[in-house]
Write an enzyme that holds these catalytic residues in place. Sequence first.
Site, PDB file in Angstrom:
ATOM      1  N   GLY A   1       0.805  -1.219   0.000  1.00 10.10           N
ATOM      2  CA  GLY A   1       0.000   0.000   0.000  1.00 10.10           C
ATOM      3  C   GLY A   1       0.833   1.261   0.000  1.00 10.10           C
ATOM      4  CG  ASP A   2       3.580   2.320   3.153  1.00  3.61           C
ATOM      5  OD1 ASP A   2       2.722   3.179   3.443  1.00  3.61           O
ATOM      6  OD2 ASP A   2       4.117   1.592   4.007  1.00  3.61           O
ATOM      7  CB  THR A   3       5.187   0.473  -3.051  1.00  2.77           C
ATOM      8  OG1 THR A   3       6.075   0.039  -2.025  1.00  2.77           O
ATOM      9  CG2 THR A   3       5.964   0.664  -4.331  1.00  2.77           C
TER      10      THR A   3
END
Length: 403
Positions: A173-175
Amino acid sequence: MTGKAPFGPLQGLRVVEMGQLLAGPFVGSRCADFGAEVIKVEAPGSGDPIRSWGRLQHEGKTLWWPIMARNKKSVSINLRAAEGQELARSLIAQADVLIENFKPGTLERWGMSPEQLHALNPGLVIVRVSGFGQTGPYAARPGFASVGEAMSGLRYINGYPDMPPPRYGISLGDTLTALFAFEGMMMALYHRDRNGGRGQVVDAAITESCFAMLESTVTEYSKAGEVRQPSGTGLAKIAPSNIYPARDGTYVVIAANVDAMFRRLTQAMGQPHLADDPRFVTHIARGENAGLLDSMIATWSASLDVADLTARLEQFGVVFGPINSIAEVVQDPHFRERGMVRDHHDDDFGTITVPGVFPVLSETPGDIAWLGPQEVGAHNAEIYARIGLGEETIEDLKVRGVI
């Protein structure tokens, strides 16, 4: 450390990165890998927690830092102090982009709301990365990738039926959010430079970035009432598209669900008649008989060692790929030739294998100049000299804990 010749299409772009860990800094990484000057603002002394994250280290140095900090310059600022906030504003006044991934409302409390920053620097593009976005009922909640993946519906369809949905082995999700944020940043810069020089805010949320990956699940639910379920190693009603065993215990992905591709697979199997079998002759028929078809393919694939299996699939032009560990990725000659994996010499790490820079641009490719400074505030003297601070002032600010 920073002596490599300028490179990349973003030369001349100045980015101030305020934030830590993954989502926000990865936006900065995309900028830095393609030639922007990225000034990473870190807390004095401790710096970004990613400096110490990870189970494995090399001679006391984390192996996450050279990925997240490469090509960036580090300055130290205590953003909770009024003097530090004023120093940050001075840097932002000279920047094209500000990246931040604090909890929504933090910049506002520090006197750096978008309105205040645009009064200072009208052309500034402000990239704001958060769990749930800058508005809405959940905006004030802290958010991590795992929660965004869960709440967006992305995690629900991951894993196997009748089992708890597992997490991904990375902070996906961060990427994803960083990539969408970078995309928004580039669009905002394009608009600024084509339409009078006015900047804007890019509001990128982890939940929404994960949600954007859900393909047709929303319309399937809207018009057919279908709630897509986890489907294990394949996709429901899509066949053949799964993992299949080789004789030596490894697995290969084979994706031959298109009619012409399936016919090639049957030829590779030595069973061309299957392409005209009523149970498999169309995409829909194969989907209805996926279990039987997967079993037949697995029986064939398990009769061959992986080298023979992949050679035969390649001979007949079937889409396939082995399930590689990172050890196999690093050794793969294709990835080496493409620069996906490359060896880099660094004063702190010696020769270290790192990911390359993607995508590949023909005229202005990205590159790796250095793997990030080990010292927090390593570029204080260089950067603060630009805003008129002398050596004595810089030393005084350091003694007083402002930088």
